[in-house]
Design a protein around this motif. Sequence first.
Motif, PDB file in Angstrom:
ATOM      1  N   LEU A  48       9.549   6.651   0.747  1.00 48.74           N
ATOM      2  CA  LEU A  48       8.214   6.931   1.286  1.00 48.74           C
ATOM      3  C   LEU A  48       7.162   6.058   0.602  1.00 48.74           C
ATOM      4  O   LEU A  48       6.319   5.441   1.259  1.00 48.74           O
ATOM      5  CB  LEU A  48       7.881   8.415   1.070  1.00 48.74           C
ATOM      6  CG  LEU A  48       6.452   8.836   1.362  1.00 48.74           C
ATOM      7  CD1 LEU A  48       6.202   8.870   2.857  1.00 48.74           C
ATOM      8  CD2 LEU A  48       6.146  10.189   0.749  1.00 48.74           C
ATOM      9  N   LEU A  49       7.226   5.998  -0.720  1.00 47.37           N
ATOM     10  CA  LEU A  49       6.245   5.179  -1.444  1.00 47.37           C
ATOM     11  C   LEU A  49       6.408   3.700  -1.148  1.00 47.37           C
ATOM     12  O   LEU A  49       5.423   2.975  -1.002  1.00 47.37           O
ATOM     13  CB  LEU A  49       6.327   5.442  -2.955  1.00 47.37           C
ATOM     14  CG  LEU A  49       5.265   6.430  -3.417  1.00 47.37           C
ATOM     15  CD1 LEU A  49       5.668   7.829  -3.061  1.00 47.37           C
ATOM     16  CD2 LEU A  49       4.953   6.274  -4.865  1.00 47.37           C
ATOM     17  N   GLN A  50       7.661   3.283  -1.048  1.00 48.45           N
ATOM     18  CA  GLN A  50       7.899   1.866  -0.733  1.00 48.45           C
ATOM     19  C   GLN A  50       7.328   1.517   0.634  1.00 48.45           C
ATOM     20  O   GLN A  50       6.843   0.407   0.837  1.00 48.45           O
ATOM     21  CB  GLN A  50       9.399   1.568  -0.767  1.00 48.45           C
ATOM     22  CG  GLN A  50       9.942   1.476  -2.181  1.00 48.45           C
ATOM     23  CD  GLN A  50      11.449   1.407  -2.207  1.00 48.45           C
ATOM     24  OE1 GLN A  50      12.119   1.910  -1.306  1.00 48.45           O
ATOM     25  NE2 GLN A  50      11.992   0.789  -3.239  1.00 48.45           N
ATOM     26  N   SER A  51       7.367   2.486   1.570  1.00 47.13           N
ATOM     27  CA  SER A  51       6.840   2.196   2.903  1.00 47.13           C
ATOM     28  C   SER A  51       5.329   1.973   2.844  1.00 47.13           C
ATOM     29  O   SER A  51       4.746   1.379   3.731  1.00 47.13           O
ATOM     30  CB  SER A  51       7.185   3.318   3.875  1.00 47.13           C
ATOM     31  OG  SER A  51       6.340   4.428   3.694  1.00 47.13           O
ATOM     32  N   PHE A  52       4.688   2.456   1.791  1.00 54.34           N
ATOM     33  CA  PHE A  52       3.263   2.176   1.579  1.00 54.34           C
ATOM     34  C   PHE A  52       3.063   0.949   0.699  1.00 54.34           C
ATOM     35  O   PHE A  52       1.962   0.699   0.212  1.00 54.34           O
ATOM     36  CB  PHE A  52       2.557   3.365   0.928  1.00 54.34           C
ATOM     37  CG  PHE A  52       2.327   4.518   1.852  1.00 54.34           C
ATOM     38  CD1 PHE A  52       1.527   4.377   2.978  1.00 54.34           C
ATOM     39  CD2 PHE A  52       2.900   5.746   1.599  1.00 54.34           C
ATOM     40  CE1 PHE A  52       1.305   5.444   3.827  1.00 54.34           C
ATOM     41  CE2 PHE A  52       2.677   6.827   2.452  1.00 54.34           C
ATOM     42  CZ  PHE A  52       1.880   6.670   3.564  1.00 54.34           C
ATOM     43  N   CYS A  92      10.312  -1.769   9.015  1.00 56.84           N
ATOM     44  CA  CYS A  92       9.291  -1.494   7.999  1.00 56.84           C
ATOM     45  C   CYS A  92       9.375  -2.481   6.837  1.00 56.84           C
ATOM     46  O   CYS A  92       8.430  -2.637   6.067  1.00 56.84           O
ATOM     47  CB  CYS A  92       9.448  -0.073   7.495  1.00 56.84           C
ATOM     48  SG  CYS A  92       8.188   0.438   6.350  1.00 56.84           S
ATOM     49  N   LEU A 101      11.790  -2.263   4.467  1.00 55.07           N
ATOM     50  CA  LEU A 101      12.390  -1.624   3.287  1.00 55.07           C
ATOM     51  C   LEU A 101      13.801  -2.150   3.057  1.00 55.07           C
ATOM     52  O   LEU A 101      14.296  -2.140   1.942  1.00 55.07           O
ATOM     53  CB  LEU A 101      12.455  -0.106   3.477  1.00 55.07           C
ATOM     54  CG  LEU A 101      11.114   0.604   3.597  1.00 55.07           C
ATOM     55  CD1 LEU A 101      11.326   2.090   3.809  1.00 55.07           C
ATOM     56  CD2 LEU A 101      10.285   0.358   2.361  1.00 55.07           C
ATOM     57  N   LEU A 104       8.915   9.549   7.922  1.00 49.50           N
ATOM     58  CA  LEU A 104      10.346   9.771   7.722  1.00 49.50           C
ATOM     59  C   LEU A 104      10.832  11.063   8.370  1.00 49.50           C
ATOM     60  O   LEU A 104      10.048  11.887   8.819  1.00 49.50           O
ATOM     61  CB  LEU A 104      10.663   9.803   6.222  1.00 49.50           C
ATOM     62  CG  LEU A 104      10.321   8.529   5.467  1.00 49.50           C
ATOM     63  CD1 LEU A 104      10.388   8.766   3.978  1.00 49.50           C
ATOM     64  CD2 LEU A 104      11.261   7.423   5.879  1.00 49.50           C
ATOM     65  N   LEU A 154      -2.232   4.250  -3.265  1.00 46.42           N
ATOM     66  CA  LEU A 154      -1.328   3.212  -3.753  1.00 46.42           C
ATOM     67  C   LEU A 154      -1.908   1.818  -3.541  1.00 46.42           C
ATOM     68  O   LEU A 154      -1.469   0.861  -4.167  1.00 46.42           O
ATOM     69  CB  LEU A 154       0.028   3.320  -3.040  1.00 46.42           C
ATOM     70  CG  LEU A 154       0.819   4.580  -3.387  1.00 46.42           C
ATOM     71  CD1 LEU A 154       1.978   4.768  -2.445  1.00 46.42           C
ATOM     72  CD2 LEU A 154       1.313   4.509  -4.828  1.00 46.42           C
TER      73      LEU A 154
END
Lengths: 268, 249
Positions: A171-175, B56, B58, B76, B97
């Motif tokens: 989830l954090l990586q997606s941000f 995305c 990732l 998700l 962030l």
Amino acid sequence: MLAVEQSPDRKAYLRKRHLHRVIVLMTQIMLLLAFLLVWELVANARLIDPFITSQPSRMLATILRLHYDGSLYMHVWVTFVETFWGFILGTGGGFLCAVLLWWSRSLNEISEPYLVVLNALPKVALGPLLIVWLGNGSAPIIGMALLISIIVTIISLVSGFQDVDPDKIKLLQSFGASRLQILTKVVLPSSLPTIISTLKVSVGLCLVGVIMGEFLVSKAGLGYLIVYGSQVFKLDLVMVSIVILAAMAAILYFIVSFFEKRLLRWQK
Amino acid sequence: MTAFQVELNHISMTYQSPTTETEAISDICLGVTQGEFVSIVGPSGCGKSTLLDIICGLVKPTQGSIQLQRPVGYMLQRDYLLEWRTIRHNCMLGPDLQKHKMKEARPYVEHLLETYGLAEFADHYPRQLSGGMRQRAALIRTLALKPDVLLLDEPFSALDYQTRLAVVDDVWNILHTENKTVILVTHDIAEAISISDRVVVLTARPARVKTIYELRFATADPPLQRRQDENFRKYFDAIWKELDIHVSS
Ligand SMILES: Nc1ncnc2c1ncn2[C@@H]1O[C@H](COP(=O)(O)OP(=O)(O)OP(=O)(O)O)[C@@H](O)[C@H]1O
Ligand SMILES: [Mg+2]
């Protein structure tokens, strides 16, 4: 929560719960008092020898004597300061190492067998080495506390860090979070319960390390008092030191528990 | 060439593990234009989540390339609200962030909380909210950075049927008014038909594009009304057969 709105069932439940707690507490206090009383009477009747088992009245006299000449506080203070530094260095160092091992998978794999062996090694065996290396002041005692607490801290923190749900990290990586942000925003907060329980264990272990260190080399502290008392056969002094040590361990534990309650408010 | 907002060129993905390798995606091409709502359906375990991870950024595909408009919002399969943060704080995760977006996002998030009925719960912790509310909070979190492209991975699967129909309607309205480009992965064929412009049917693992359905309804119908449309049944049967054939073969 308004008291008027409580149903009879709820009231009955609360009353029963309260009563139960009171009974438990009373029983705990009574047990302690009964134990002290029996000890005192049995010693007075010379069924046991108070010279080697001591007895509550003699211990009280010893505490008062130590209180008036001020040495009680000096010894408690010495042990406290040594435990404090052992704890700060052991948990601080352990925390940094754990973060490093979380950061680098390879480093973690490389260090694993060493950690396992160091964890299994009885740290007291290193005592004589510490004395040779660090002299005979507080340094080897703090070193002992540090050694005892740091390995356990590293091992349990690393496994706590690795237990974090990988999807939360995703989830954090997606941000677009950096690794440092993943550490501070997810890994550390979600390992907070582990961190606190590690601190609780560590505080106890530091005290163990300090007392062991004081047994080996010291001029002051509760560990010193215990060893000195037994050597000159003042068992009252030994018993008093043990009781104070127990009180100190409990206080340290409650200090950590206090922080636990404040930090884990979101669990409620 | 059309200006696609998301463009997948011959994407393939093979996972490596010490014991075996798993081919999850094989040669997928897909273009999605601005404001389009595309659903992806496929047998479970075929590689749908993997596809979204790749879009995305990732996961790096073993082959192929992607072009897309950033930022991307990824929602998700579960809400993954962080339980030590309040709802407001959770919704601000993205801006938090990316520090420089903080000032801009704050009023927007407050506005979203207000619009989706979460304002009075903003200072609650996630465990104090119902499933539907948590899902809405997760959606606000995804929208907070104003992404042009949204990737939704079965975002409604944790909800009960009633709530789900309502939330789907909600979400459709939100995304439609904001003219977002959306790629939605779902198990629910009816949901896919009721909400999208196009439905992409994938094969079993490794996922390939099997068929693409261009849905024709009177545009701008909200999902609940679409379910009454005569075409709805037709599409449903066709897609259901397509998936079913695969399960039995
Ligand atoms: N990190 C990984 N390493 C190895 N294999 C993986 C990994 N992630 C997924 N897979 C495999 O890739 C395949 C596709 O997984 P994926 O999660 O993309 O499927 P899915 O279509 O989203 O499934 P579901 O419908 O259950 O959500 C599965 O066989 C899975 O076991
Ligand atoms: Mg999936």
